[in-house]
Design a protein around this motif. Structure first.
Motif, PDB file in Angstrom:
ATOM      1  N   THR A   1       0.834  -1.204   0.000  1.00 22.16           N
ATOM      2  CA  THR A   1       0.000   0.000   0.000  1.00 22.16           C
ATOM      3  C   THR A   1       0.868   1.254   0.000  1.00 22.16           C
ATOM      4  O   THR A   1       0.377   2.354   0.202  1.00 22.16           O
ATOM      5  N   SER A   2       2.156   1.049  -0.221  1.00 22.09           N
ATOM      6  CA  SER A   2       3.071   2.184  -0.331  1.00 22.09           C
ATOM      7  C   SER A   2       2.847   2.907  -1.646  1.00 22.09           C
ATOM      8  O   SER A   2       2.361   2.333  -2.618  1.00 22.09           O
ATOM      9  N   ARG A   3       3.199   4.181  -1.701  1.00 20.86           N
ATOM     10  CA  ARG A   3       3.113   4.925  -2.950  1.00 20.86           C
ATOM     11  C   ARG A   3       4.439   4.960  -3.690  1.00 20.86           C
ATOM     12  O   ARG A   3       4.524   5.467  -4.791  1.00 20.86           O
ATOM     13  N   ILE A   4       5.461   4.443  -3.069  1.00 16.91           N
ATOM     14  CA  ILE A   4       6.776   4.427  -3.700  1.00 16.91           C
ATOM     15  C   ILE A   4       7.057   3.014  -4.192  1.00 16.91           C
ATOM     16  O   ILE A   4       6.810   2.043  -3.500  1.00 16.91           O
ATOM     17  N   HIS A   5       7.598   2.928  -5.393  1.00 18.32           N
ATOM     18  CA  HIS A   5       7.895   1.665  -6.063  1.00 18.32           C
ATOM     19  C   HIS A   5       6.588   0.927  -6.375  1.00 18.32           C
ATOM     20  O   HIS A   5       5.696   1.505  -6.965  1.00 18.32           O
ATOM     21  N   ALA A   6       6.473  -0.344  -5.986  1.00 13.07           N
ATOM     22  CA  ALA A   6       5.303  -1.142  -6.379  1.00 13.07           C
ATOM     23  C   ALA A   6       4.103  -0.820  -5.500  1.00 13.07           C
ATOM     24  O   ALA A   6       4.245  -0.441  -4.340  1.00 13.07           O
ATOM     25  N   ARG A   7       2.901  -1.014  -6.052  1.00  9.93           N
ATOM     26  CA  ARG A   7       1.661  -0.775  -5.314  1.00  9.93           C
ATOM     27  C   ARG A   7       0.645  -1.846  -5.684  1.00  9.93           C
ATOM     28  O   ARG A   7       0.521  -2.215  -6.842  1.00  9.93           O
ATOM     29  N   GLY A   8      -0.065  -2.371  -4.701  1.00  4.11           N
ATOM     30  CA  GLY A   8      -0.987  -3.467  -4.946  1.00  4.11           C
ATOM     31  C   GLY A   8      -0.255  -4.795  -4.899  1.00  4.11           C
ATOM     32  O   GLY A   8       0.843  -4.901  -4.332  1.00  4.11           O
ATOM     33  N   PRO A   9      -0.829  -5.869  -5.480  1.00  2.80           N
ATOM     34  CA  PRO A   9      -0.131  -7.167  -5.497  1.00  2.80           C
ATOM     35  C   PRO A   9       1.211  -7.039  -6.202  1.00  2.80           C
ATOM     36  O   PRO A   9       1.301  -6.491  -7.298  1.00  2.80           O
TER      37      PRO A   9
END
Length: 738
Positions: free
Chosen positions: A693-701
């Motif tokens: 749920t971070s906005r940095i790098h990957a988001r979601g699964p």
């Protein structure tokens, strides 16, 4: 128990009192006191505190002309006198708030030369302890015959570390705890990334190996003085632990037997294993092996995955036997049914995992893909390419199938991997790790995937920010929060999964019932399960909400209401909209329209956890500290932004759906589909290492792409910059395949 608190713990970097740490210390002493422990405190900090206060007073009373003159250093003994008064006033205030009495005992080196004094000291301390009073010792630097408080190290004791050791011997203490500003004794300076925390000090082994750094930023001794005092006390029969005075509950954790800090004991040489597991070596080996993995061709990496899939199926019976042993042990230990369910590898699970690995193997090779191609100038081509992150540390709970998914994703993405699973899956994880690593060819080496077997190794791994590139915790809110607060390494994950389903007034109610029930009951313990049901107010008057409620109750779901729903539906009010149930429970609330639903999700679905590493005090104590001293507290804190996980709208109105889909700021937003679809395998990613749920790098699964970063490849033919006169820039995008 004798607790010695150093000046670096008592004060902040600016010399002012570290109120948060002192509050935490007093709360722990209160708890131990109530449990029947006899606590004696040896506290430094008076000289530093007095110097800070006298400097301020001198500044206030100085004219501008005075300030232009050279400033004479303050008398150390005057600083000690002023600071001791202030320090004891603070302890008295803190302990009084906790309904504890404290007593001040100031001693000098010469006092201990008097046999009658030592006898009286024992009697006085014994009397105070019988009354549950906390004796607080400090050297009386104001009248000590030492030449200078921080320079003269002669006599029976020479600083408060040696005073604490002397008191431990004199009063026949059961334990001495020396609190420092670092986590314990390291093999070298703690700031050196190669330094390793020594959990058990063995004089014969470590005496010649340790390299000490600078002395304490304040106070007399630093770690050198602590080790000397600890060795003297330990070899006289008093166990000693050096640990951090900043970490919350550290004193209590020491008494619970947790492996924190450094233990000194006269029998330590009998306990220390002949070979310690070197976490740094494990991480470095994973990094080196990952570079060999990246050097392979795409077909060679694909074959490794296919071989792993075959090996899992070939060893299914052996894996099942070990897993059944874990399940039986968990049942005997009385673990919750939900944990046992996650632990068990049900029939067909190995085949399913092997199938997922083969799907992953047949995907396009993610490493070295050209993402963008630009002509910077004639004959000068720049490529942006995909690249592995490096070394991943994954900490997960309960689920042995997660080990297989994560390992296969790491190999596909060319990353090194360190895995730490839950102790309840120890046998399952061990056999799965063995089967997988034996299928990896020698040219890469099985060390590309390391299995961490002890929980005690995690703190050391979390310090390796020069080797480990990303930490992904998979598990409880508590696990994720603890890891985020304990490392400088980037952490990918989420600490809460508060998922909402909003049923709009135009919803197809048959569809709504199916989606809502699936989102809640398909797997209630999952992070993508519905925790809050929001319904349009019109569904109350037409009876649709009542039908939804009946269906949920028939399935065994316990309902709680927001302020509006609890009043209208006569159900208990939810204690918080921020609560993640992870069970057959959920919150229901009524909203006016889609805008109100979106506002609710933004307000309650994404929130901040204020995590303080040092402060172990309740809110009322925080207020008392602030009100009394009007100073900002040294909280060394961390803000964790949580949830914004998965949210869903059920509606037949396309315009309303688009508003919801575009305005809800979550990692995954759905229209007319269960929140349970937020999953790497269901998204077609082959597998997932977790949900971010971070906005940095990957988001979601997070699948393979989330484990990659980018690099720039520049291909030229001898071009030079020459003050930007050497080339004519074109900055022209060109087709990737050209």
């Amino acid at each position: 128990i004798i607790l010695k608190v150093g000046t670096a713990v008592v004060t902040r970097n600016d010399g002012r009192l570290a109120l948060g740490r002192l509050g935490a210390l007093c709360e722990q002493i209160k708890e131990l006191n109530s449990q029947g422990y006899e606590i004696i405190l040896v506290s430094s900090g008076a000289v530093g505190l007095g110097r800070q206060r006298l400097r301020y007073r001198r500044l206030v009373n100085s004219s501008f002309a005075d300030l232009q003159k050279p400033q004479v250093e303050l008398d150390g003994k005057a600083c000690a006198a002023v600071g001791q008064n202030s320090l004891m006033a603070l302890y008295d205030t803190l302990f009084s708030e906790l309904d504890i009495s404290s007593a001040q005992l100031l001693v000098t080196d010469s006092d201990f030369r008097d046999r009658d004094f030592r006898k009286q000291l024992n009697e006085t301390v014994k009397s105070l302890l019988s009354l549950k009073v906390i004796p607080i010792f400090n050297e009386n630097d104001a009248v000590s015959t030492r030449k200078a408080p921080y320079e003269d190290s002669s006599g029976i004791f020479w600083d408060n570390d040696s005073l604490a050791a002397l008191l431990a011997l004199e009063l026949k203490a059961d334990l001495l705890v020396l609190l420092s500003d670092v986590e314990g004794l390291y093999s070298g300076p703690p700031s050196d990334p190669k330094s390793k925390l020594i959990h058990t000090y063995v004089k014969e082994k470590h005496q010649g190996e340790i390299t000490f750094g600078d002395k304490s930023r304040v106070g007399r001794g630093g770690m050198t003085a602590k080790v000397k005092a600890a060795v003297n006390a330990a070899y006289a029969g008093i166990p000693v632990v050096i640990t951090s005075g900043s970490a919350p509950e550290n004193i209590i954790r020491v008494l619970q037997g947790q492996k924190i800090g450094t233990l000194f004991h006269q029998d330590a040489h009998l306990w220390e294993p002949t070979k310690e597991v070197d976490t740094r070596e494990m991480a470095v080996a994973a990094r080196d092996s990952s570079r060999r993995l990246q050097a392979l061709s795409s077909q060679e990496r694909k074959k490794i995955l296919l071989d792993i899939a075959d090996a899992l199926e070939a060893n299914e019976k052996l894996i099942t036997v070990e897993n059944e042993a874990d399940v039986a042990a968990a049942q005997q230990a009385g673990y919750e049914k939900s944990l046992i369910s996650r632990l068990a590898l049900k029939p067909g699970k190995i085949a399913s995992l092997a199938k997922s690995i083969r799907v992953l193997a047949n995907m396009e090779d993610p490493i070295g893909r050209v993402l963008k191609k630009t002509q910077l100038a004639d004959g000068l081509i720049l490529e942006k390419t995909s690249s592995p992150l490096g070394v991943l540390l994954i900490v997960f709970e309960s689920r042995p199938d997660a080990l297989v998914q994560i390992a296969s994703l790491a190999i596909r993405s060319g990353n090194g991997l360190l895995l730490k699973g839950g102790k309840e899956a120890k046998r399952s994880n061990a056999i799965l790790h063995k089967v997988i690593t034996e299928a990896i060819p020698d040219i890469v080496g099985g060390k590309v995937i390391g299995l961490v077997t002890s929980r005690d190794e995690i703190p050391d791994l979390l310090k390796l920010d020069d080797v480990i590139d990303l930490v992904i915790p998979r598990g409880s809110n508590k696990l994720v929060s603890q890891i985020k607060s304990s490392t400088k390494i980037p952490v990918l994950g989420h600490a809460d999964g508060i998922c909402h389903v909003y049923v709009d007034k135009s919803a197809n109610m048959d569809m709504a019932k199916r989606v809502v029930l699936d989102a809640k009951i398909d797997y209630p313990a999952a992070c993508n399960a519905m925790e809050t049901l929001l319904v349009h107010k019109d569904l109350v008057t037409n009876g649709a909400l009542n039908e939804l409620i009946v269906d949920l109750r028939i399935q065994g779901v316990t309902l709680y209401g927001g302020p509006r729903a609890s009043l209208l539906m006569n159900i208990p009010q939810a204690r918080s909209f921020h609560h993640e149930y992870n069970s057959m429970e959920c919150t229901v609330e009524i909203v006016d329209n889609v805008a109100a639903a979106i506002d609710h999700i933004h307000h309650h679905g994404r929130h901040v956890i204020f995590f303080c590493r040092n402060l172990f005090v309740c809110n009322s104590m925080c207020r008392v500290l602030y009100d009394c001293f009007h100073e900002p507290m040294d909280m060394n804190c961390l803000l964790l932004f949580c949830s914004a996980h998965t949210d869903c709208i059920i509606t037949e109105d396309q315009e309303t759906a688009e508003i919801f889909l575009h305005q809800v700021d979550s990692a995954a937003v759905f229209h007319n589909a269960s929140t349970r679809f937020c999953d790497g395998a269901r998204f077609g990613l082959g597998a997932e290492v977790g949900i971010s749920t971070s906005r940095i790098h990957a988001r979601g699964p997070v699948g393979v792409e989330g484990l990659l970063t980018t690099r720039w490849i520049l291909k030229g033919s001898g071009q030079v910059v020459d003050g930007d006169k050497g080339v004519i820039y074109t900055h022209k995008d060109i087709p990737i395949n050209s």
